[in-house]
Design a protein around this motif. Structure first.
Motif, PDB file in Angstrom:
ATOM      1  N   GLU B 137       0.714  -1.307  -0.012  1.00  0.00           N
ATOM      2  CA  GLU B 137      -0.041  -0.105   0.115  1.00  0.00           C
ATOM      3  C   GLU B 137       0.840   1.130  -0.078  1.00  0.00           C
ATOM      4  O   GLU B 137       1.964   1.392   0.637  1.00  0.00           O
ATOM      5  CB  GLU B 137      -0.967  -0.075   1.203  1.00  0.00           C
ATOM      6  CG  GLU B 137      -1.958   1.125   1.130  1.00  0.00           C
ATOM      7  CD  GLU B 137      -2.995   0.951   2.102  1.00  0.00           C
ATOM      8  OE1 GLU B 137      -3.826   0.140   2.239  1.00  0.00           O
ATOM      9  OE2 GLU B 137      -3.153   1.821   3.179  1.00  0.00           O
ATOM     10  N   ASP B 139       1.577   5.498   0.255  1.00  0.00           N
ATOM     11  CA  ASP B 139       1.286   6.518   1.221  1.00  0.00           C
ATOM     12  C   ASP B 139       0.966   7.715   0.132  1.00  0.00           C
ATOM     13  O   ASP B 139       1.601   8.204  -0.677  1.00  0.00           O
ATOM     14  CB  ASP B 139       2.362   7.052   1.942  1.00  0.00           C
ATOM     15  CG  ASP B 139       2.394   8.427   2.664  1.00  0.00           C
ATOM     16  OD1 ASP B 139       1.122   8.854   2.730  1.00  0.00           O
ATOM     17  OD2 ASP B 139       2.974   9.049   3.022  1.00  0.00           O
ATOM     18  N   SER B 140      -0.675   7.946   0.089  1.00  0.00           N
ATOM     19  CA  SER B 140      -1.009   9.038  -0.770  1.00  0.00           C
ATOM     20  C   SER B 140      -0.560  10.257  -0.650  1.00  0.00           C
ATOM     21  O   SER B 140      -0.714  11.125  -1.766  1.00  0.00           O
ATOM     22  CB  SER B 140      -2.644   8.944  -1.014  1.00  0.00           C
ATOM     23  OG  SER B 140      -3.178   9.176   0.185  1.00  0.00           O
ATOM     24  N   THR B 151      -2.289   3.357  -5.218  1.00  0.00           N
ATOM     25  CA  THR B 151      -3.227   2.901  -3.865  1.00  0.00           C
ATOM     26  C   THR B 151      -2.567   1.443  -3.417  1.00  0.00           C
ATOM     27  O   THR B 151      -1.730   1.451  -2.556  1.00  0.00           O
ATOM     28  CB  THR B 151      -4.583   2.739  -4.221  1.00  0.00           C
ATOM     29  OG1 THR B 151      -4.630   1.846  -5.218  1.00  0.00           O
ATOM     30  CG2 THR B 151      -5.167   4.094  -4.365  1.00  0.00           C
ATOM     31  N   ARG B 152      -3.021   0.436  -4.268  1.00  0.00           N
ATOM     32  CA  ARG B 152      -2.106  -0.802  -4.042  1.00  0.00           C
ATOM     33  C   ARG B 152      -1.738  -1.648  -5.075  1.00  0.00           C
ATOM     34  O   ARG B 152      -2.405  -1.502  -6.126  1.00  0.00           O
ATOM     35  CB  ARG B 152      -3.265  -1.784  -3.106  1.00  0.00           C
ATOM     36  CG  ARG B 152      -3.430  -1.311  -1.681  1.00  0.00           C
ATOM     37  CD  ARG B 152      -4.532  -2.279  -0.585  1.00  0.00           C
ATOM     38  NE  ARG B 152      -4.738  -2.030   0.374  1.00  0.00           N
ATOM     39  CZ  ARG B 152      -5.272  -2.681   1.260  1.00  0.00           C
ATOM     40  NH1 ARG B 152      -6.037  -3.992   0.716  1.00  0.00           N
ATOM     41  NH2 ARG B 152      -5.495  -2.296   2.410  1.00  0.00           N
ATOM     42  N   TYR B 192      -8.818  -0.716   1.313  1.00  0.00           N
ATOM     43  CA  TYR B 192      -7.733   0.572   1.282  1.00  0.00           C
ATOM     44  C   TYR B 192      -8.402   1.916   1.702  1.00  0.00           C
ATOM     45  O   TYR B 192      -9.423   2.044   1.576  1.00  0.00           O
ATOM     46  CB  TYR B 192      -7.174   0.985  -0.103  1.00  0.00           C
ATOM     47  CG  TYR B 192      -6.574   2.161  -0.330  1.00  0.00           C
ATOM     48  CD1 TYR B 192      -5.344   1.952  -0.345  1.00  0.00           C
ATOM     49  CD2 TYR B 192      -7.209   3.200  -0.878  1.00  0.00           C
ATOM     50  CE1 TYR B 192      -4.495   3.120  -0.372  1.00  0.00           C
ATOM     51  CE2 TYR B 192      -6.481   4.436  -0.923  1.00  0.00           C
ATOM     52  CZ  TYR B 192      -5.141   4.404  -0.854  1.00  0.00           C
ATOM     53  OH  TYR B 192      -4.440   5.387  -0.815  1.00  0.00           O
ATOM     54  N   PRO B 193      -7.837   2.743   2.623  1.00  0.00           N
ATOM     55  CA  PRO B 193      -6.427   2.606   3.106  1.00  0.00           C
ATOM     56  C   PRO B 193      -6.482   1.963   4.337  1.00  0.00           C
ATOM     57  O   PRO B 193      -7.246   2.207   5.251  1.00  0.00           O
ATOM     58  CB  PRO B 193      -5.910   4.082   3.121  1.00  0.00           C
ATOM     59  CG  PRO B 193      -7.312   4.863   3.468  1.00  0.00           C
ATOM     60  CD  PRO B 193      -8.655   4.022   2.875  1.00  0.00           C
ATOM     61  N   SER B 195      -3.052   0.889   5.933  1.00  0.00           N
ATOM     62  CA  SER B 195      -1.578   0.494   6.373  1.00  0.00           C
ATOM     63  C   SER B 195      -1.363   0.813   7.809  1.00  0.00           C
ATOM     64  O   SER B 195      -2.088   1.923   8.152  1.00  0.00           O
ATOM     65  CB  SER B 195      -0.572   1.228   5.270  1.00  0.00           C
ATOM     66  OG  SER B 195      -0.509   2.684   5.733  1.00  0.00           O
TER      67      SER B 195
END
Lengths: 1016, 271
Positions: B137, B139-140, B151-152, B192-193, B195
């Motif tokens: 994943e 970090d946007s 994203t993933r 998502y998200p 993490s």
């Protein structure tokens, strides 16, 4: 360099940081528990580097954290032992064991360390040396475990040495230490003459004492050659001894004529008697009759067989632009003595066969098949042998290092267990290569273009005393006296640099001829290429050595690794050498190819060997051998009386048998995806843990044409009939390829025979029977390959897989590994083995017969009944035309995208195949197998569930495709069995009455736990 | 303009073929550049827009993965590399290439490109090499130019030393706040998200990396490295479970990383 050489001792260990573990120590701890059931509280590891160099103390101090220790996660030290640092080791260990290499053994990390030092300090002497060691520290060792026992499990005395500090030493801070592994100085011996004008007995003695592996007839053929007046006259002129060979000549002949290099048994004239049929016949060369002839016949019908039999690997045209080549080798004897080094040299060695094919091919995929003694073997292990679990771990580590470090994915393989592999493990290493059909200069890449006058280069590693007599040694049985010089450790990075360089040289048009230095070293590589131009002149004095002082014949036959022999046009030499320099690869001109008719070997001005090409390659007399077939007798299988639940438990125990059990823990540590081409991987399914059948790769990035790689091996069946064994191996390889949707119009095979010695003698009283097994296996190969239109494009045989140790002789079961490479027209239509979704319809295609002879079930029932139940019965029989037409229909259905999954039915039969397909879907299945009984009136539940009839594939199909799928299988045995269901139960019924019920997840646990490696 | 990529090779690097392929698929021109051709001056790094250090086993991973190759670059190409990074050109290190960039101090790095090592990649907790698929994943919020809009993705990991650690845990916070901890292993069964910094169980986190870190970028966001192999998922048919999925065949999940860098160069450089 005038400066003084000093020895500096560096030590490195893991820093004490929360969240960081000493993973090396933890691995040793887990290994002791998994392999020996020994639990210790804690293990730590200290890495040691001994540097012998002219560098200054200041430079040495700087190199602690610039080179040897990681400044973030490690602690490094110079001179004082880290063990005296109480901040790191507050409590003294109970036992400390230091392990390092013996002098002269390849130390790759040491070599890398030296390279690293010279990166930072280019001015230090190139004669500097680095030696590595590991110190293992133990806390909480059970009282019945001695330091010596621990040490024996941590090192191999053949290549390593150890120093031990027991608890008393440790309390006194007396730590284990090893001196710098100084190579003993060698003095080159002058060339010797070997007088062959002696009695027959003495001739044999000369052969045995010199590890020449030549028999009396062969020694006499050599004797006869040196009696020829013409030969004598020529020798006088050259200043060579008139009437007798030099040591170099005799060694060169022994290498070239060794079983390993010239396949004397496959070339022999065999008198074959079959007491069953009354046949009494002569076979003039099994190889020519049963392997070469069928392939040549197929070659006359197709246009894609580019190069067969004569090169280092067979080459097929894959499409208009690219060709593929494939080769498999065995490295059995070295792997018995040093599993790690033996297996590693096996894999990097077969990679060189690919690099040495045509004008050079790029290795792109490895396959590894191993045969070991049972990992849980608890019987007596003869002195000089390792426990099978240790052989397994060592071989695995060697192949892992060799494959991974070379950047070649291991895409497929298999591991077979049988007690008879205790004496000699079989280590089959295979490699697939790819070449552009045409090189930039317009030459066809699969054809070598040697000319007299080409300069002979030795490229890659140097020659040392490691690997002397490998070829002749592997042509002998293993004994206590087997020499450690036959063992080597590969150096994958030296080889990788060489591969990069050679492929660049190929594309620049600099290579006229190339082959690898494997068995027999320069004597074989230059000797073989000399046949192409009609002669060669080799100067041993030019050959770069790892250490001075090797005798001339040793330089000639040493099998030191990572070397290619390459012929280069004189005008290209400068460019070639410059390229080698850029890649930091050693390339040395060591002679010239000629058309003089002789292989001439010199050392400077002194001629040490002069061998007429014709005598060298055609002088070996043909063996005459006797073969007698009598059908062996076996006790029948005694089937226990069980209900459907107990039948489920039987399946569970079968799934846990090492031959059936998941090898995931081991296979995951091979890189199977480098090169980004892996379409069907070793594992599939929702949890990535269900077994794949064949590998599919798409070697051109972005392209959708693929290659299929599969293997078949069923040595068990040899106990009943080696014909059935060979036929089943070939069918298994093809069936696996069919499961992924191979293009049946373009398939080629490799035959790799590993046999016990089949030559009758005092040591081998049953040689005639073993030879008859070989005859039958070859006939199967001939008939099945013709029927399947499956040419054998290369192959290999290893014919002395016996070990006599402690007076016990252990012979491997006759084993054929059949490997297959095929085309895949569109990898986007490749099929994997896992069931895809609940509700999909399950079919068994192919006929089931009562064929449980020598099956996995038969062996399990034998083991569970202490031998009361036998393995006898009908062994799976082959019907090639029925199978092939079914395979055609099935692959067609796949290309029409009608098939959701396909899985081979083999070891442990239909029931095991169903379970494995369910693993991949996290599902159960509800099946009724009533319909499969009609093919054989003798078929009972045992045969239906666990029988291993050939030509069968378990298929699943989406309900909406079922009608059209069934129509496409019209005319073939294709039985609907039931559906994938969402529960955890696998239920198999006959006429609605359950005959087997088991929990899928419990089956999966048994299947995964047997060979889980013990770590994680 | 067509961005030019120097894909380093030699000494045991072994993923250069597929690394070149993905850059070409993304519209760049990729050259296989033996490290010694830069050291001896035959080629100049300045002539390229992107430098990629591919995966492999440089120097057999002896003395620590990436260390010896890192030293070859740190000692042999020091100023060339610093100049390249300071001129705003993207660099990527994948697997062994990431290990090289970390050991030579280019990652997580510093504003001055001082080439001082501040983190490391330790042996996996399992103690051995593994090849398995993982879900990553991104970090946007990160300014990393390589991972923009991602994203993933699912990609294979193939390493024995991939546990990202550092001696000073405060640094982790700094890097996290600076958007440098760009990509983490994530539980694929979550939405998502999601993490997390809490180390996920094996094998979701294949190596037990701190904070599940799979890859990091430097303060500029131009230098990026990761342990997993996005280049190995350049086409849908290379996925781990593609035969189970109803997919339109085409570009694989890993390609976006390479497209991002190629687009970045096209937008920011004239030639």
């Amino acid at each position: 360099m005038g400066s003084q050489m000093e020895i500096y001792n560096f030590e490195v260990t893991t820093r004490d940081i929360e969240g960081l573990t000493d993973a090396r120590g933890d691995s040793v701890k887990s290994m002791l528990e998994s392999d020996y059931g020994v639990q210790v509280n804690n293990v730590r590891v200290i890495l040691g580097y001994q540097v012998k160099s002219d560098m200054s103390l200041e430079q040495a101090t700087r190199s602690i954290y610039d080179l040897f220790a990681d400044p973030i996660i490690e602690v490094g030290n110079l001179e004082n032992s880290l063990l005296d640092n109480k901040n790191l080791f507050s409590e003294a260990p109970q036992i400390a064991i230091k392990v390092g290499f013996k002098p002269g053994v390849t130390d790759n990390a040491g070599q890398a360390g030296l390279d690293g030092l010279r990166t930072i300090f280019p001015e230090i002497s190139s004669a500097s040396q680095v030696a590595t060691a590991m110190t293992y520290l133990f806390w909480g060792v059970p009282s019945d475990i001695s330091p010596n026992w621990l040490s024996s499990k941590l090192h191999n005395q053949m290549i390593e040495r150890s120093s031990i500090s027991d608890s008393k030493d440790c309390q006194k801070s007396v730590w284990p230490s090893l001196d710098f592994p100084e190579r003993p100085k060698l003095t080159q011996k002058p060339s010797a003459t070997v007088n062959l004008e002696v009695s027959d007995e003495e001739l044999i003695q000369i052969s045995e004492k010199g590890l020449l592996a030549l028999n009396l007839e062969e020694m006499k053929a050599i004797q006869e050659n040196y009696r020829d007046p013409k030969v004598r006259a020529a020798r006088v002129e050259l200043g060579l001894p008139e009437k007798a060979p030099t040591d170099a000549e005799l060694e060169c002949l022994a290498q070239t004529w060794s079983e390993h290099c010239c396949h004397k048994i496959f070339a022999s004239k065999i008198h074959h008697v079959d007491f069953e049929t009354g046949e009494d016949a002569y076979i003039d060369s099994l190889f020519k009759t049963h392997i070469m002839k069928p392939t040549l016949d197929i070659q006359s019908e197709v246009n894609w067989l580019l190069s067969i039999f004569h090169d280092n690997s067979g080459v097929i045209a894959w499409n208009d632009d690219w060709s593929l080549c494939i080769k498999a080798e065995t490295h059995n004897s070295p792997s018995a003595l040093d599993p790690f080094g033996g297996a590693m040299t096996g894999i990097v060695g077969v990679n060189r066969d690919i690099l040495g094919t045509g004008l050079g091919a790029r290795p792109i995929a490895n396959t590894d098949v191993f045969c070991f003694g049972p990992p849980d073997y608890s019987g007596h292990i003869p002195e000089g042998l390792f426990h099978p679990s240790r052989v397994f771990r060592g071989v695995h580590a060697g192949v892992r290092a060799g494959g991974n470090e070379s950047g070649i994915p291991t895409v497929n393989g298999s591991i077979v267990f049988d007690e008879r592999y205790l004496g000699k493990p079989l280590v089959y290493c295979g490699t697939v290569g790819i070449m552009p059909r045409l090189l930039p200069d317009g030459r066809e890449s699969h054809e070598k273009t040697p000319q007299p006058g080409n300069i002979i280069y030795m490229v890659g590693g140097r020659v040392g005393s490691d690997g002397i007599h490998g070829a002749t040694f592997s042509s002998l049985e293993l004994t206590e006296d087997s020499p450690s010089s036959a063992v080597q450790i590969g150096d994958p990075i030296t080889q990788k640099k060489m591969i990069d360089m050679v492929l660049e040289a190929r594309d620049l048009g600099l290579i006229q001829v190339i082959t690898d230095n494997g068995a027999g070293g320069l004597s074989s590589s230059v000797g073989e290429l000399a046949e192409l131009t009609g002669g060669a002149d080799l100067d041993l004095a030019a050959v770069p050595l790892k250490q001075p002082g090797l005798s001339k014949w040793e330089i000639l036959v040493s099998e030191s690794q990572e070397r290619m022999t390459i012929g280069v046009n004189p005008e290209d030499c400068e460019k070639f050498e410059k390229l080698a320099q850029l890649h930091e690869v050693e390339a040395t001109a060591v002679g010239t190819f000629t058309d003089s008719g002789a292989f001439v070997v010199r050392f400077g001005d002194e001629t040490v060997a002069h061998l007429p090409i014709s005598f060298l390659h055609d002088g070996c007399p043909q063996l005459q051998l006797e073969s007698e077939w009598r059908t062996p007798e076996h006790d029948p299988i005694l089937f226990p009386d069980v209900n459907h639940i107990e039948m489920g438990e039987i399946l569970s125990r079968l799934m846990a048998r090492p031959n059936v059990a998941s090898k995931e823990w081991w296979v995951r540590s091979y890189d199977h995806e480098v090169i980004a081409q892996s379409v069907i991987k070793p594992f599939c399914g929702v949890n990535h843990d269900a077994p794949g059948d064949a590998a599919v790769i798409a070697p051109i990035q972005g392209g959708t044409q693929g290659a299929v790689i599969s293997n078949g091996i069923v040595p068990r069946y040899s106990d009943i009939d080696a014909y059935a064994m060979a036929a089943a191996s070939i069918d298994e390889a093809l069936r696996n390829a069919v499961c992924v949707g191979v293009d049946l119009e373009l398939i080629a095979g490799l035959d790799n025979f590993c046999w016990p010695d089949p030559v009758e003698s005092a040591k081998t009283p049953d040689g005639r029977y073993k030879l008859a097994q070989l005859v039958r296996a070859n006939r199967a190969l001939d008939e099945v390959c013709r029927a399947y239109n499956l040419p054998c494009i290369s192959g290999k045989d290893s014919m002395k897989n016996d070990a006599t140790l402690d007076g016990e002789k252990i012979s491997v079961p006759p084993t054929l590994l059949f490997s297959l490479i095929g085309n895949h027209s569109d990898v986007r239509k490749a099929v994997s083995s896992d069931f895809k979704q609940v509700g999909d319809m399950i079919y068994l295609v192919g006929e089931t017969h009562q064929e449980l002879g020598a099956s996995e079930l038969a062996f399990m029932l034998r083991d569970e009944s202490n031998g009361e139940s036998g393995i006898g019965g009908r062994v799976p029989q082959i019907d090639t035309s029925r199978n092939l037409s079914l395979y055609h229909s099935l692959t067609k259905a796949m290309s029409n995208e009608l098939v959701s999954s396909a899985h081979d039915c083999s070891d442990a039969g239909l029931a095991a195949a169903v379970a494995e397909c369910c693993f991949g879907c996290d599902s159960g299945a509800d099946l009724d197998i009533s319909d499969i009984f009609h093919a054989d009136i003798n078929l009972n539940d045992w045969g239906a569930l666990f029988g291993e009839s050939l030509g069968r594939i378990l298929v699943s199909v989406k309900p909406e495709n079922s009608e059209i799928f069934e129509a496409s299988m019209e005319g073939h045995e294709c039985n609907y069995l039931g559906k994938v269901n969402s529960g955890d139960n696998i239920t198999i019924s006959d006429q609605g009455i359950p005959i087997l019920i088991a929990s899928m997840s419990e089956l999966r646990d048994s299947w995964k736990n047997t060979l889980n490696g013990g770590i994680n | 303009m067509i961005p030019r990529v120097a894909v380093l090779s030699g000494f045991g690097i072994n993923c250069e073929t597929e690394t070149m392929a993905v850059f070409e698929m993304a519209g760049a021109k990729a050259d296989r550049v033996h490290v010694n051709r830069l050291v001896n001056g035959e080629l100049d790094l300045e002539d390229y827009h992107i430098m990629a250090v591919p995966g492999g086993f440089s120097f057999g991973d002896h003395l620590g993965s990436g260390r010896l190759m890192g030293n070859r670059l740190r000692f042999g190409l020091r100023e060339q590399v610093r100049k390249f990074v300071k001129s705003g050109k993207p660099v990527i290190g994948i697997c062994n290439g990431f290990q090289v960039l970390v050991k030579m101090g280019l990652l997580p790095g510093d504003d001055d490109v001082s080439l001082t090592q501040t983190a490391s990649l330790a042996l996996n907790d399992s103690g051995h090499y593994e090849n398995r698929w993982a879900t990553l994943e991104f970090d946007s919020e990160s300014h990393c130019i390589w991972t923009k809009g991602m994203t993933r993705i699912r990609v294979p990991v193939r390493h024995g030393e991939g546990k990202f650690v550092t001696a000073d845990k405060n640094l982790l916070d700094d890097w996290g706040e600076g958007g440098q901890l760009v990509v983490k292993y994530v539980d694929p069964s979550t939405e998502y998200p999601s993490s997390t910094d809490e180390v996920l169980p094996y094998p979701i986190s294949p190596n037990q990396s701190w904070r599940n870190i799979a890859g990091v970028c430097d303060p500029s966001g131009l230098v990026f490295g990761l342990m997993p192999h996005p280049e190995a998922n350049h086409s849908t048919w290379l996925g781990a479970t593609w035969t189970r999925e109803n997919i339109e065949h085409g570009e694989g999940e890993g390609m976006k990383i390479f497209r991002n860098a190629v687009n970045y160069v096209s937008e920011n450089f004239d030639n």
